[in-house]
Scaffold this motif. Structure first.
Motif, PDB file in Angstrom:
ATOM      1  N   GLU A   1      -2.222  -3.225  -7.487  1.00  0.00           N
ATOM      2  CA  GLU A   1      -3.672  -3.231  -7.240  1.00  0.00           C
ATOM      3  C   GLU A   1      -4.244  -4.632  -7.414  1.00  0.00           C
TER       4      GLU A   1
ATOM      5  N   GLU B   1       0.917   4.071  -2.900  1.00  0.00           N
ATOM      6  CA  GLU B   1       0.705   5.481  -2.581  1.00  0.00           C
ATOM      7  C   GLU B   1       1.825   6.348  -3.166  1.00  0.00           C
ATOM      8  N   GLU B   2       3.078   5.877  -3.054  1.00  0.00           N
ATOM      9  CA  GLU B   2       4.213   6.625  -3.602  1.00  0.00           C
ATOM     10  C   GLU B   2       4.141   6.704  -5.131  1.00  0.00           C
TER      11      GLU B   2
ATOM     12  N   LYS C   1       1.415   6.508  -7.048  1.00  0.00           N
ATOM     13  CA  LYS C   1       0.301   7.363  -7.471  1.00  0.00           C
ATOM     14  C   LYS C   1       0.506   8.820  -7.068  1.00  0.00           C
ATOM     15  N   GLY C   2       1.089   9.053  -5.908  1.00  0.00           N
ATOM     16  CA  GLY C   2       1.196  10.410  -5.384  1.00  0.00           C
ATOM     17  C   GLY C   2       2.448  11.157  -5.794  1.00  0.00           C
TER      18      GLY C   2
ATOM     19  N   ARG D   1       0.838  -1.213   0.000  1.00  0.00           N
ATOM     20  CA  ARG D   1       0.000   0.000   0.000  1.00  0.00           C
ATOM     21  C   ARG D   1       0.870   1.259   0.000  1.00  0.00           C
ATOM     22  N   LYS D   2       1.986   1.227   0.721  1.00  0.00           N
ATOM     23  CA  LYS D   2       2.901   2.370   0.759  1.00  0.00           C
ATOM     24  C   LYS D   2       3.524   2.598  -0.623  1.00  0.00           C
TER      25      LYS D   2
END
Length: 158
Positions: A66, A19-20, A22-23, A15-16
């Motif tokens: 995902e 997040e990295e 996508k963000g 998940r981390k």
């Protein structure tokens, strides 16, 4: 689809990373593509092609993570009763009966495995031989170098 076992720590790591990607990584590569477009002719623009290739890798990795998370069966071994039996997610202490060498492994999902960190895949020969056994049992593991006998010295739910 089959559910794939995963530890809580493995899910957090994925998940981390997601997040990295996508963000941070995705917006950075989009900005690089926009900047490269401003330089003109796209046919001979190496910066543009490199940025597009990087974008493809990032989007592919996002889809892969995902997919893994959607098929994950997260198992929190700390919430399971401690029976002394080797199951997915436990940390197992082993003693090599030939050399008296002690090793400790945590049985994790395929994506989390890292032998240098003491995490072995649930599908590895050692883990397959250990699953279902109990503390004090002697286990024979078939390795490419021959059979190795281990005694299970500890089973911990960490």
């Amino acid at each position: 689809m089959n559910k794939v076992p995963m530890t809580v720590a493995g899910e957090k790591r994925l998940r981390k990373e997601l997040e990295e990607l996508k963000g941070e990584a995705r917006p950075r590569v989009i900005a690089a593509i926009a900047e490269a477009r401003e330089h003109g002719d796209l046919k001979e623009n190496a910066e543009y092609h490199a940025a597009r290739e990087q974008q493809g890798f990032i989007e592919g990795r996002i889809q892969e993570i995902e997919g893994k998370l959607s098929n994950a069966q997260v198992i929190d071994v700390t919430k399971l009763p401690q029976t002394g039996k080797v199951i997915f997610g436990v940390t197992v202490g082993l003693i090599n009966l030939e050399t008296d060498e002690e090793v400790t492994y945590r049985i994790v999902g395929e994506d989390e495995a890292d032998i240098k960190s003491g995490r072995i895949s649930v599908t590895s020969p050692i883990a397959r031989a250990l699953i279902g056994k109990e503390e004090g049992d002697v286990v024979v593991v078939r390795t490419p170098g021959g059979e190795v006998e281990y005694e299970i010295s500890s089973v911990e739910h960490l």
